[in-house]
Design a protein around this motif. Structure first.
Motif, short mmCIF file in Angstrom:
data_model
loop_
_atom_site.label_atom_id
_atom_site.label_comp_id
_atom_site.label_asym_id
_atom_site.label_seq_id
_atom_site.Cartn_x
_atom_site.Cartn_y
_atom_site.Cartn_z
N LEU A 34 -21.53 -7.87 81.55
CA LEU A 34 -22.29 -7.27 80.45
C LEU A 34 -23.78 -7.22 80.79
N GLY A 56 -21.11 -4.26 73.22
CA GLY A 56 -20.76 -5.64 72.90
C GLY A 56 -21.42 -6.05 71.61
N PHE A 57 -21.06 -7.23 71.11
CA PHE A 57 -21.67 -7.68 69.86
C PHE A 57 -21.81 -9.20 69.79
N CYS A 58 -20.77 -9.94 70.18
CA CYS A 58 -20.78 -11.40 69.95
C CYS A 58 -21.16 -12.21 71.18
N LEU A 59 -20.92 -11.66 72.36
CA LEU A 59 -21.17 -12.34 73.64
C LEU A 59 -20.41 -13.65 73.80
N GLY A 61 -16.74 -13.73 73.48
CA GLY A 61 -15.31 -13.51 73.62
C GLY A 61 -14.55 -13.34 72.33
N ALA A 62 -15.24 -13.05 71.22
CA ALA A 62 -14.55 -12.95 69.93
C ALA A 62 -14.34 -11.52 69.46
N CYS A 63 -15.34 -10.65 69.64
CA CYS A 63 -15.29 -9.32 69.01
C CYS A 63 -14.49 -8.29 69.81
N GLN A 64 -14.31 -8.52 71.09
CA GLN A 64 -13.56 -7.61 71.99
C GLN A 64 -14.22 -6.23 72.09
N ASP A 65 -15.52 -6.15 71.81
CA ASP A 65 -16.20 -4.86 71.86
C ASP A 65 -16.96 -4.68 73.18
N CYS A 66 -16.48 -5.35 74.22
CA CYS A 66 -17.20 -5.25 75.50
C CYS A 66 -16.22 -5.00 76.64
N ARG A 77 -13.22 -8.64 79.66
CA ARG A 77 -14.29 -8.76 78.67
C ARG A 77 -15.59 -8.92 79.44
N CYS A 79 -18.50 -9.64 78.59
CA CYS A 79 -19.39 -10.75 78.23
C CYS A 79 -18.94 -12.06 78.83
#
Ligand code: FES
Lengths: 100, 456
Positions: A34, A56-59, A61-66, A77, A79
């Protein structure tokens, strides 16, 4: 494209090279994927539902947006994956691997 | 089953102290850590080739961080440590784990879950714009990667982390454009009594605010977030309403947002522990006694994954949960040890409640989110669609709403949107949020790689 992240310290680490969407980029040893990407550009991927850019959003490993992919089709992932020299990453899922 | 190990999930403050106590009693626990290096989120370590000293990374908490890290290194030969490993499910024989793409089943006699927490998020129009991160993310970027999320970030939300992260950015040379707190000054004063039990922590917070103000960073209290603005798909400003109702805007190139924390409770749910609604933190959590015992005899909880009390409490709760495991398996535990820990935690409980009062979760914001606001960022489910589930489709609770219009169906399993979606549903149906329930957990709790192989 302007970079999203800026390095504020630890700038004298060893340089590594990896490939993102076929282009060679430079990163530093210890960067996450990331960080390797967002210190050069302003997005990581596009949302599957409306194609909007995401970074990405949470950095943590929770949001899975990366999610990004290796050229072999493995999803990562960004991040929580350390960038390695010679890695070959794609920011869109490789089409011929989607319907396996 | 006698020979099955005790498993500790998580290697932050709670997990580390739990493992340490088990080792002291002669056990060899399995410690499963999702991160590649021990420390959890708060005491997250930087990669090995980084050089910044602990003081730079952890500030006032440097001594505690260092103690936790060195104690863990001492433990290493006595535990079965599995870094980079995620527990994603539960089978009849044990916990299902995945490391890279290798799946394994780990049997256990008892398990202590110390899974921690993530930021509690209230969506705002524009929050999926690149450059918008959770507060925790903004801190991780700095701590673990020596990066700022932008050159001129806005920090918006509420809670102590808001000021800590803003202060850390100031010190790193990325001066915040503003700090926007939904909690008003009067509300904060109301929580002060409970918080007075830990004067040092309050003093640190006051110092962060004073340093920020002295550096010219505007700290706005009692704000109503309106939107994260963008130009060319990049954060350009934040718009909000001030206490007087006036429209305000501040230019910025990044946003860190968060409204306190939410516990990671999926594993306790898969293990069929009973849940309760916690009125103080306004969220559902597994039922735990004061030693960390759940309603299931072989499952224990510790740290922010059970009760949101912060890192110091997590260390005590981890040790206490380990004592409970030892006691329940026939070891003798000195009463003084548990009594001392209970005393420590009583202070933390008061403090935690004070914090929750001073920086309350702004549930009321959910009702006024415009219909087209994205709530689920995985699948772009909007507030309007959740309201349609509440009204036209008559979903009385979250799982029905999820089945009908998909909030929480995406691959983060509602970690980012679940609590806000519940508030939107509850507001639309004009019922208290506890009545719309909570999203049920389904395995895998984190997406598995497509090409998994089972460990032989
Ligand atoms: S940024 Fe959230 S999982 Fe990677």
């Amino acid at each position: 494209m302007p970079a999203l992240f800026r390095r504020v310290a630890e700038k004298d680490r060893k340089t590594i090279h990896l490939f993102v969407d076929g282009h060679e980029i430079e990163a530093r040893e210890g960067d996450t994927l990331l960080v390797a990407l967002l210190t050069r550009t302003d997005r990581l991927r596009h949302n599957e539902f409306d194609a909007s850019p995401r970074a990405g959003f949470c950095l943590m490993g929770a949001c899975q947006d990366c999610w990004v992919w290796t050229e072999a089709g493995e999803q990562l992932r960004a991040c929580s994956t350390t960038a390695q020299s010679g890695m070959r990453i794609t920011t869109t899922e490789v089409p011929w691997l989607i319907n396996r | 089953m006698v020979d099955q190990p005790v498993i500790v999930i998580g290697a932050g403050p709670a997990g580390t102290r739990a493992a340490q106590r088990l080792v002291q009693a002669g056990l060899r626990p399995v410690v499963i850590d999702e991160n590649d290096r021990q420390g959890g989120q708060i005491y997250r370590r930087q990669p090995e080739n980084f050089r910044r000293p602990a003081e730079k990374l952890y500030g006032t908490e440097a001594a505690k961080a260092t103690a936790l890290h060195t104690d863990f290194e001492t433990l290493r030969p006595h535990i079965d440590y599995r870094p980079g490993t995620t527990v994603w499910g539960v089978s009849e024989t044990g916990l299902m784990t995945v490391r890279a793409s290798t799946v394994d089943v780990v049997p256990f006699s008892r398990v202590i879950i110390a899974a921690g927490a993530t930021d509690r998020i209230m969506p705002v129009p524009g929050w999926t714009t690149p450059g918008t991160y959770s507060l925790g993310a903004a801190q991780i970027a700095l701590k673990a990667q020596a990066c700022a999320i932008g050159g001129r970030p806005v920090f918006m939300g509420t809670g102590p982390l808001l000021y800590l992260v803003a202060w850390q950015y100031l010190r790193a040379g990325a001066t915040p454009a503003a700090v926007l707190d939904t909690s008003s000054l009067t509300t904060r004063l109301r929580g002060l009594r409970g918080m007075a039990s830990r004067a040092r922590v309050v003093a640190n917070g006051v110092r962060y605010m004073a340093d920020l103000a002295r550096a010219g960073v505007k700290l706005h209290a009692g704000i109503t977030p309106l939107a994260i603005e963008s130009s060319n798909s990049h954060v350009s400003a934040v718009t909000w309403r001030d206490t007087k109702g006036a429209l305000r805007q501040v230019a910025c190139d990044a946003v860190g947002m968060g409204y306190g924390l939410r516990s990671e409770t999926q594993l306790a749910d898969l293990l069929k522990c009973e849940f309760m609604f916690d009125p103080c933190f306004q969220q559902w959590r597994p039922h735990v006694d004061r030693n960390g015992r759940t309603t299931r005899p072989d499952v224990y909880l510790a740290g922010d994954g059970a009760l949101l009390r912060g890192a110091d409490a997590a260390e005590a709760a981890g040790q206490l949960a380990a004592c409970a495991v030892l006691h329940d398996t026939g070891h003798t535990i000195d009463q003084h040890e548990t009594a001392g820990l209970h005393e420590t935690l009583a202070v933390m409980n008061r403090f935690g409640r004070g914090l929750a009062q001073a920086f309350p979760w702004p549930a009321h914001l959910a009702a006024s989110l415009p219909d087209d606001t994205v709530v689920c960022r995985c699948e772009n489910i909007t507030a309007g669609e959740i309201r349609r589930a509440a009204g036209e489709l008559d979903a009385p609770e979250m799982n029905r709403a999820k089945a009908l219009t998909r909030p929480g169906m995406g691959r983060c399993q509602g970690r980012m949107c679940g609590l806000a979606a519940a508030e939107i549903l509850a507001a639309a149906r004009e019922v208290p949020v506890r009545e719309v329930g909570r999203l049920r957990t389904a395995a895998p709790i984190k997406p598995l790689p497509l090409n998994c192989t089972v460990k032989s």
